[in-house]
Design an enzyme around this catalytic site. Structure first.
Site, PDB file in Angstrom:
ATOM      1  N   ALA A  67       1.147  -0.912  -0.258  1.00 52.12           N
ATOM      2  CA  ALA A  67      -0.005  -0.046  -0.251  1.00 52.12           C
ATOM      3  C   ALA A  67       0.278   1.156   0.020  1.00 52.12           C
ATOM      4  CB  ALA A  67      -0.612   0.149   1.400  1.00 52.12           C
ATOM      5  N   LYS A  68       0.469   2.477  -0.739  1.00 57.76           N
ATOM      6  CA  LYS A  68       1.074   3.527  -0.414  1.00 57.76           C
ATOM      7  C   LYS A  68       0.532   4.593   0.151  1.00 57.76           C
ATOM      8  CE  LYS A  68       2.558   5.906  -4.061  1.00 57.76           C
ATOM      9  NZ  LYS A  68       3.820   5.647  -5.043  1.00 57.76           N
TER      10      LYS A  68
END
Ligand code: PMP
Length: 320
Positions: free
Chosen positions: A155-156
């Site tokens: 995930a960013k």
């Protein structure tokens, strides 16, 4: 940073300099934010966002992982992205959608409103023009990709990029252009903001998700392009020695696009110059993003009414 004029901020455009937040914002204090990095490119008579759907999908996946309760729909996010490019009259640009836990309570566990903004501005070669022509020198750094029990790499999440910063600083302090991070088991992971490929005997190898990498959209696109070109591709766990023995190595990502890696630690990769398959992949990628490959036209979302670039935005409705 080359500034734009307008930033989409919680449902409306505000002047660039007025897109401000409070110092006690939760996301600022604890890194509780998620974001995307997207590019739009000038095509023959327009500007087009590259792989908008994939980026927006990943944005929503990041929100799930980060347990951020987004107050916007996918449609609103997509429209805000396209509208922000158009409102600023941009052609080539980098686009930053971001959502963060906002203001109201500094308890780590607290529930506070989630804000959403989109900025877009011109941003050239991420690692500099020299790296495009001559290739990057990369260092295998001492920082490792986060253990999956610490937090997910896929995930960013804003806070995760503190690790990327440490990795990149270690490489730069020692005269390298970029870092290569291994995972906790010693498998090659990725760069500080890029995925990595190795080419050996005309086969394209890249680490799988088990190497604790970000599932890059450029990586995914290049796997497809490589296959379409008739290359064998393989997602494979490998150790640094595999990179040292490769014919070619390259980084790929939205910001960096596709750049060769010509040196890793104190060893040359291949003959120490950007290799032919890297060059072919970079040129094809640049052709695709600029709308010069009809077969990949579905990867592009036009920003302006054809013929009106850069005067008028497509009439996308925000707020659906
Ligand atoms: N890995 C990391 C850690 C990144 O920050 C990025 C940039 N988003 C990438 C890989 C490449 O991903 P993408 O191709 O989707 O930009």
């Amino acid at each position: 940073m080359q500034e734009g004029d307008w930033i989409w901020f919680d449902g409306k455009f505000v002047p660039w300099k007025e897109a401000e937040i409070h110092v006690l914002t939760h996301g600022l204090n604890y890194g509780t934010s998620i974001f995307e990095g997207i590019r739009a490119y000038e095509t023959e008579d327009n500007s087009a966002v590259f792989r908008l759907d994939e980026h927006v999908d990943r944005f929503f996946e990041s929100a799930v992982v980060a347990q951020l309760d987004l107050d916007v729909t996918r449609r609103e996010v997509k429209d805000a992205i396209v509208e922000t490019v158009a409102k600023n009259g941009l052609g080539d640009c980098y686009i930053r959608p971001i959502a963060w836990m906002s203001y109201g309570n500094l308890g780590v566990h607290a529930e506070v409103p989630v804000s959403f903004a989109v900025a877009a501005y011109p941003w050239g070669a991420y690692l500099g023009e020299r790296v495009i022509s001559e290739g990057a020198k990369a260092k295998i750094v001492s920082y490792i990709r986060p253990h999956p029990d610490s937090y997910p790499s896929g995930a960013k999440i804003g806070g995760s990029y503190f690790l990327s910063r440490l990795a990149s600083n270690e490489a730069r302090d020692e005269g390298y252009d970029e870092a290569i991070m291994l995972n906790h088991q010693g498998w090659v992971g990725e760069g500080s903001g890029e995925n990595i490929f190795a080419v050996k005997d005309e086969v394209l190898y890249t680490p799988p998700f088990e190497a604790n990498i970000l599932p890059g959209i450029t990586r995914k696109s290049l796997l497809q392009v490589g296959e379409d070109k008739g290359y064998e591709t393989e997602e494979k766990l490998f150790k640094p020695k595999f990179l040292f023995d490769a014919d070619e190595v390259f980084f790929c990502g939205t910001a960096v696009e596709v750049v060769g890696v010509v040196q890793i630690d104190d060893r040359e990769v291949g003959d120490g110059t950007v290799g032919p398959i890297t060059t072919e992949m970079r040129e094809t990628y640049m052709d695709i993003v600029r709308g010069r490959r009809e077969e990949y036209a579905s990867w592009l979302t036009p920003v302006y009414e054809t013929g009106d670039f850069p005067k008028r935005a497509v009439g996308v409705e925000v707020g659906e």
